[in-house]
Design a protein around this motif. Structure first.
Motif, mmCIF file in Angstrom:
data_model
loop_
_atom_site.group_PDB
_atom_site.id
_atom_site.type_symbol
_atom_site.label_atom_id
_atom_site.label_comp_id
_atom_site.label_asym_id
_atom_site.label_seq_id
_atom_site.Cartn_x
_atom_site.Cartn_y
_atom_site.Cartn_z
ATOM 1 N N ASP A 1 0.918 -1.167 0.053
ATOM 2 C CA ASP A 1 -0.019 0.006 -0.069
ATOM 3 C C ASP A 1 1.049 1.170 0.079
ATOM 4 N N SER A 2 1.984 1.132 -0.187
ATOM 5 C CA SER A 2 3.052 2.192 -0.271
ATOM 6 C C SER A 2 3.385 2.951 1.080
ATOM 7 N N THR A 3 3.294 2.122 2.048
ATOM 8 C CA THR A 3 3.494 2.813 3.457
ATOM 9 C C THR A 3 4.324 1.819 4.242
ATOM 10 N N TRP A 4 5.046 2.887 5.108
ATOM 11 C CA TRP A 4 5.840 1.759 6.191
ATOM 12 C C TRP A 4 5.355 2.307 7.656
ATOM 13 N N LYS A 5 5.255 1.210 8.448
ATOM 14 C CA LYS A 5 4.866 1.637 9.770
ATOM 15 C C LYS A 5 5.835 1.181 10.938
ATOM 16 N N LEU A 6 6.094 1.705 11.800
ATOM 17 C CA LEU A 6 6.941 1.490 13.154
ATOM 18 C C LEU A 6 5.962 1.322 14.237
ATOM 19 N N TRP A 7 6.302 -0.054 14.809
ATOM 20 C CA TRP A 7 5.363 -0.474 15.819
ATOM 21 C C TRP A 7 6.256 -0.732 17.267
ATOM 22 N N LYS A 8 5.686 -0.494 18.362
ATOM 23 C CA LYS A 8 6.003 -0.886 19.606
ATOM 24 C C LYS A 8 5.716 -2.124 19.938
ATOM 25 N N THR A 9 6.303 -2.897 20.217
ATOM 26 C CA THR A 9 5.967 -4.430 20.438
ATOM 27 C C THR A 9 6.278 -4.960 21.929
ATOM 28 N N ASP A 10 7.045 -4.356 22.548
ATOM 29 C CA ASP A 10 7.322 -4.603 24.057
ATOM 30 C C ASP A 10 6.191 -4.328 25.009
ATOM 31 N N VAL A 11 4.951 -5.217 24.575
ATOM 32 C CA VAL A 11 3.952 -5.022 25.558
ATOM 33 C C VAL A 11 3.385 -6.287 26.244
#
Length: 458
Positions: free
Chosen positions: A318-328
């Motif tokens: 979809d021509s996007t990049w995402k940054l996620w916080k995964t230390d949950v």
């Protein structure tokens, strides 16, 4: 009577003369015809020889074109037989202000590389069956030391260091299975030789393996195929578990640096994450689905973990990049947090993403270009264009985040990462606006240090 005899004799002589003339003419014509036939035969022979030579040349050219033209189309890449003897390396005319060095030595296209956990070594593999171990702790020096080995009866398309940096695993191009190698050391502790350790792991995938990994504790290896599954293996090659990813078609999978998680992605827009569990005695307990990364509107092409496994970067069609916080605390029902979303200007059919160890910088490779993004502002900061003549095959940040490394053609190239310092400056500046007095001094020092490093680099 005498007259009749004379007449008869005269007639006989005339007949004899006529016979001799005719005989002479026939021999002359026959000789001329033979000469012409011989000439025609020689011409035909020469034409045949020339045609044969041309046919051989065309056949050789077609063979070479066929070997050169065999790409990744249709799944597994096919390569020609490695050439023996000296091979002329491709001339490299690429220059860029951020380029630190080019690691040259492979005579075939570099398909993969990996970095040791201590940041001292880089290992790469290519289609010519070669494997190179490079000492990169002084990557800015004029020469980078290396040792070479060959993959016997095959070539390796994927490669990963073991957690202790004493060995590594490869995925064989034709065998489609894992082979393990180890390093031999000199008395001074430097590596001197690369050799195969054991027999190849049993083949468990019918589809081509597209990703491999090892967990940080050395408990298991992961292999993911182009179908819809990944396998968990012990380091002897025994299959511990096989997981259906449910992605319809895998684009890849990755083991987190902490070793707890395996993330798989593909045709569907969600990234699915599993936990691989072992008890204190290092006995395998199982694989459990723990959370998903939801938000993309099309299939996911690439994924990368930060060094501490607290951040995940994803890249989608979809021509996007995402940054996620995964230390949950996913065991208590907490979901990963979407930190930010960035836009990619290029049309994405195949691409790679990398995230810096501190999670502040994102790099995306599309075709033969690499673009660096500020992970704090999501802005495009640097674009390095036309790095190779073919596509970039893999990208990673160095363990200290100072360098961006990518491979393509017959080389591995190392670039400075000024975007990393800019991202730090953006982050520290934002934190100073809301921090307390106790943290202000520390953040100010870090901010000044980042500005100093960026200035020196510029």
């Amino acid at each position: 009577m005498i007259t009749e005899v004379i007449v008869a004799s005269t007639v006989g002589v005339l007949l004899l003369i006529l016979f001799l003339v005719k005989f002479f003419n026939n021999n002359r014509h026959s000789s001329s015809a033979n000469d012409k036939n011989a000439s025609k035969f020689n011409e035909s022979a020469n034409e045949f020889e020339n045609e044969n030579q041309q046919e051989n040349i065309l056949t050789e050219e077609k063979c070479n074109q066929s070997q050169e033209g065999n790409g990744f189309e249709g799944g597994k890449k096919k390569y020609g037989k490695p050439k023996s003897g000296k091979v002329k390396l491709i001339s490299d005319t690429f220059t860029h202000p951020l380029l630190v060095t080019s690691l040259k030595g492979h005579a075939g296209d570099v398909t993969s590389f990996d970095l040791s956990s201590n940041g001292k070594y880089l290992i790469s593999t290519a289609t010519d069956r070669s494997i190179f171990l490079w000492t990169i702790k002084d990557v800015g020096s004029k020469s980078v030391k290396s040792i070479r080995a060959n993959v016997e009866f095959d070539s390796a398309r994927l490669i990963k260091f073991s957690p202790d940096n004493r060995s590594f695993i490869t995925c064989l191009e034709n065998g489609n299975c894992i082979r393990v190698f180890k390093f031999k050391k000199n008395e001074d502790g430097s590596f001197s030789k690369i050799e195969q350790v054991m027999d190849d792991f049993p083949k468990t995938h019918s589809a081509d393996i597209i990703n491999i990994g090892i967990d940080s504790a050395g408990n298991y290896a992961m292999t993911a195929d182009a179908g819809t599954r990944f396998d968990i293996l012990n380091l002897k090659g025994d299959q511990l578990s096989s997981v259906d990813t449910g992605t319809m078609c895998n684009s890849g999978a990755a083991v987190s640096p902490c070793g707890r998680f395996v993330a798989a992605f593909g045709f569907t827009p969600d990234v699915k994450v599993w936990e691989v569990a072992f008890d204190r005695a290092k006995e395998f307990k199982g694989v459990k689905r723990v959370f998903d990364l939801k938000g993309h509107k099309a299939g996911v092409l690439s994924l990368a973990f930060s060094a501490d496994s607290s951040r995940v970067a994803t890249l989608s069609k979809d021509s996007t990049w995402k940054l996620w916080k995964t230390d949950v605390e996913y065991a208590r029902g907490q979901d990963p947090v979407l930190v930010c979303t960035g836009a990619v200007k290029d049309k994405l059919d195949a691409a790679h993403i990398a995230v810096s160890p501190d999670g502040r910088t994102v790099a995306i490779a599309v075709e033969n270009n690499v673009t660096l993004y500020n992970g704090i502002t999501q802005e495009e900061d640097q674009k390095i264009a036309a790095i190779f003549s073919s596509e970039v095959r893999h990208i990673m940040f160095s363990m200290n985040g100072k360098y961006l490394i990518c491979c393509g053609d017959r080389q591995v190239k190392v670039f400075n990462n000024p975007t990393g310092y800019k991202s730090q400056i953006s982050d520290y500046t934002a934190q100073l606006k809301t921090c307390n007095k106790n943290a202000e001094r520390r953040l100010t020092e870090q901010l000044e240090e980042a500005k100093k490093e960026l200035k020196e680099l510029s």
